[in-house]
Design a protein around this motif. Structure first.
Motif, mmCIF file in Angstrom:
data_model
loop_
_atom_site.group_PDB
_atom_site.id
_atom_site.type_symbol
_atom_site.label_atom_id
_atom_site.label_comp_id
_atom_site.label_asym_id
_atom_site.label_seq_id
_atom_site.Cartn_x
_atom_site.Cartn_y
_atom_site.Cartn_z
ATOM 1 N N SER A 205 44.898 43.673 46.663
ATOM 2 C CA SER A 205 44.947 42.865 47.875
ATOM 3 C C SER A 205 44.244 41.533 47.653
ATOM 4 O O SER A 205 43.320 41.445 46.837
ATOM 5 C CB SER A 205 44.272 43.604 49.033
ATOM 6 O OG SER A 205 44.281 42.804 50.199
ATOM 7 N N VAL A 206 44.681 40.511 48.371
ATOM 8 C CA VAL A 206 44.019 39.212 48.292
ATOM 9 C C VAL A 206 42.893 39.108 49.314
ATOM 10 O O VAL A 206 42.139 38.142 49.308
ATOM 11 C CB VAL A 206 45.025 38.048 48.486
ATOM 12 C CG1 VAL A 206 46.028 38.021 47.356
ATOM 13 C CG2 VAL A 206 45.731 38.135 49.819
ATOM 14 N N GLN A 207 42.761 40.105 50.192
ATOM 15 C CA GLN A 207 41.684 40.126 51.172
ATOM 16 C C GLN A 207 40.357 40.356 50.459
ATOM 17 O O GLN A 207 40.297 41.007 49.420
ATOM 18 C CB GLN A 207 41.912 41.228 52.206
ATOM 19 C CG GLN A 207 43.135 41.002 53.077
ATOM 20 C CD GLN A 207 43.385 42.192 53.976
ATOM 21 O OE1 GLN A 207 43.770 43.255 53.498
ATOM 22 N NE2 GLN A 207 43.162 42.008 55.257
ATOM 23 N N THR A 208 39.281 39.852 51.049
ATOM 24 C CA THR A 208 37.962 40.058 50.470
ATOM 25 C C THR A 208 37.460 41.461 50.819
ATOM 26 O O THR A 208 37.974 42.106 51.740
ATOM 27 C CB THR A 208 36.956 39.022 51.004
ATOM 28 O OG1 THR A 208 36.772 39.237 52.409
ATOM 29 C CG2 THR A 208 37.424 37.601 50.734
ATOM 30 N N ALA A 209 36.446 41.902 50.103
ATOM 31 C CA ALA A 209 35.855 43.218 50.369
ATOM 32 C C ALA A 209 35.301 43.281 51.785
ATOM 33 O O ALA A 209 35.427 44.305 52.466
ATOM 34 C CB ALA A 209 34.763 43.516 49.349
ATOM 35 N N ALA A 210 34.711 42.190 52.256
ATOM 36 C CA ALA A 210 34.148 42.151 53.615
ATOM 37 C C ALA A 210 35.242 42.281 54.669
ATOM 38 O O ALA A 210 35.062 42.982 55.675
ATOM 39 C CB ALA A 210 33.364 40.865 53.819
ATOM 40 N N GLU B 252 41.029 45.480 44.161
ATOM 41 C CA GLU B 252 41.719 46.763 44.078
ATOM 42 C C GLU B 252 41.222 47.677 45.193
ATOM 43 O O GLU B 252 40.026 47.783 45.438
ATOM 44 C CB GLU B 252 41.464 47.443 42.735
ATOM 45 C CG GLU B 252 42.198 48.743 42.604
ATOM 46 C CD GLU B 252 41.912 49.467 41.302
ATOM 47 O OE1 GLU B 252 42.491 50.530 41.102
ATOM 48 O OE2 GLU B 252 41.100 48.974 40.502
ATOM 49 N N ILE B 253 42.157 48.333 45.863
ATOM 50 C CA ILE B 253 41.836 49.247 46.959
ATOM 51 C C ILE B 253 42.458 50.600 46.632
ATOM 52 O O ILE B 253 43.625 50.683 46.248
ATOM 53 C CB ILE B 253 42.401 48.740 48.295
ATOM 54 C CG1 ILE B 253 41.859 47.355 48.599
ATOM 55 C CG2 ILE B 253 42.080 49.710 49.419
ATOM 56 C CD1 ILE B 253 42.567 46.670 49.729
ATOM 57 N N ARG B 254 41.653 51.652 46.785
ATOM 58 C CA ARG B 254 42.144 53.018 46.597
ATOM 59 C C ARG B 254 41.773 53.801 47.847
ATOM 60 O O ARG B 254 40.616 53.823 48.260
ATOM 61 C CB ARG B 254 41.512 53.645 45.360
ATOM 62 C CG ARG B 254 41.952 52.919 44.090
ATOM 63 C CD ARG B 254 41.179 53.335 42.889
ATOM 64 N NE ARG B 254 41.390 54.742 42.625
ATOM 65 C CZ ARG B 254 40.682 55.438 41.754
ATOM 66 N NH1 ARG B 254 39.725 54.859 41.067
ATOM 67 N NH2 ARG B 254 40.929 56.702 41.556
ATOM 68 N N ILE B 255 42.776 54.452 48.450
ATOM 69 C CA ILE B 255 42.582 55.188 49.694
ATOM 70 C C ILE B 255 43.029 56.620 49.489
ATOM 71 O O ILE B 255 44.169 56.870 49.072
ATOM 72 C CB ILE B 255 43.383 54.544 50.851
ATOM 73 C CG1 ILE B 255 42.918 53.100 51.054
ATOM 74 C CG2 ILE B 255 43.236 55.362 52.126
ATOM 75 C CD1 ILE B 255 43.746 52.330 52.055
#
Length: 74
Positions: A18-23, A2-5
């Motif tokens: 997102s399926v992207q990793t935190a890194a 989960e990403i919050r901007i």
């Protein structure tokens, strides 16, 4: 993931999965902020592309990868 901007001068935040990793997400954002780029892009788990201006960036919260729970929590 989960990403919050948060965007300055806006009462709402941008929130998506997102399926992207935190890194990967951290590297994308830090590379944009450390260079002269005016924006960075992220992709959600449905393939939608988000273009975020670096000048208006207030904060970024990157959640942990957690399996979704089903049923009641005791």
């Amino acid at each position: 993931m989960e990403i919050r901007i948060g965007i300055t001068n806006s009462g709402r935040e941008l929130s998506f999965e997102s399926v992207q990793t935190a890194a990967e997400i951290e590297k994308t954002i830090s590379d944009a902020l450390g260079s002269e780029k005016t924006y960075f892009t992220l992709t959600d788990d449905k393939g939608r592309l988000y273009i975020v201006p670096t000048a208006g960036l207030a904060y970024v919260e990157i959640g942990t990868e957690e399996a979704r729970r089903i049923g009641f929590v005791g």
